[in-house]
Design an enzyme around this catalytic site. Sequence first.
Site, PDB file in Angstrom:
ATOM      1  N   SER A   1      -0.121  -6.895  -2.230  1.00 29.46           N
ATOM      2  CA  SER A   1       0.177  -6.486  -3.606  1.00 29.46           C
ATOM      3  C   SER A   1       1.506  -7.103  -4.026  1.00 29.46           C
ATOM      4  O   SER A   1       2.357  -7.362  -3.173  1.00 29.46           O
ATOM      5  CB  SER A   1       0.278  -4.956  -3.679  1.00 29.46           C
ATOM      6  OG  SER A   1       0.826  -4.539  -4.911  1.00 29.46           O
TER       7      SER A   1
ATOM      8  N   TYR B   1       3.333   2.804  -0.223  1.00 26.48           N
ATOM      9  CA  TYR B   1       2.470   1.699  -0.625  1.00 26.48           C
ATOM     10  C   TYR B   1       3.218   0.373  -0.526  1.00 26.48           C
ATOM     11  O   TYR B   1       2.719  -0.595   0.061  1.00 26.48           O
ATOM     12  CB  TYR B   1       1.952   1.926  -2.042  1.00 26.48           C
ATOM     13  CG  TYR B   1       0.987   0.880  -2.517  1.00 26.48           C
ATOM     14  CD1 TYR B   1      -0.350   0.923  -2.129  1.00 26.48           C
ATOM     15  CD2 TYR B   1       1.396  -0.147  -3.367  1.00 26.48           C
ATOM     16  CE1 TYR B   1      -1.253  -0.035  -2.559  1.00 26.48           C
ATOM     17  CE2 TYR B   1       0.502  -1.105  -3.802  1.00 26.48           C
ATOM     18  CZ  TYR B   1      -0.817  -1.045  -3.398  1.00 26.48           C
ATOM     19  OH  TYR B   1      -1.713  -2.006  -3.831  1.00 26.48           O
TER      20      TYR B   1
END
Length: 193
Positions: free
Chosen positions: A145, A159
Amino acid sequence: MGITDLFQLDGRVALVTGASSGLGVAFAQALAEAGADVVLAARRAARLAETARLVEKAGRRALSVPTDVAKPEDCQRAAAAAMAEFGRIDILVNNAGIATAVPASRETPEQFRQVIDINLNGSYWMAQACGKVMQPGSSIINISSVLGLTTAGLPQAAYSASKAGLIGLTRDLAQQWTGRKGIRVNAIAPGFF
């Protein structure tokens, strides 16, 4: 030769984790449309039926394997099922992932560990399981990401840490396996959508 000819995957087998929703469904469908048979792995087994229909609509075979990537034994079982059904794994898309949006001062150890276990550890367990049976010319694609590279001002410690770790894992596996085993290992870092 057209651009689509460069991406033909006829006779190839892909394993996609997190194939029950979102990007996992899109990856599975695109791989099938390019000619690959697809092994669909996800915790939400009931939702894999729809993804399997999309793969079959593209004229390819689908194998659904209920898989929790946080469990190394599930990853081994998914790879073994792929080998039993198709005799090969050419492509692994490590897509399974979850996120939390909890301020770091309030995130519980269990919340943090769950994100790391699925996003980072699960990618390692699945790469390890598939890497044992993949042949030269195979490919592992880890879905990281942009939050593994930068911040968006959101409370995403677990995350972001998991996706940054996945970039480091990708570099190491690429160094270990590209030359020695002929397995390409890359990561892509999607942004928000």
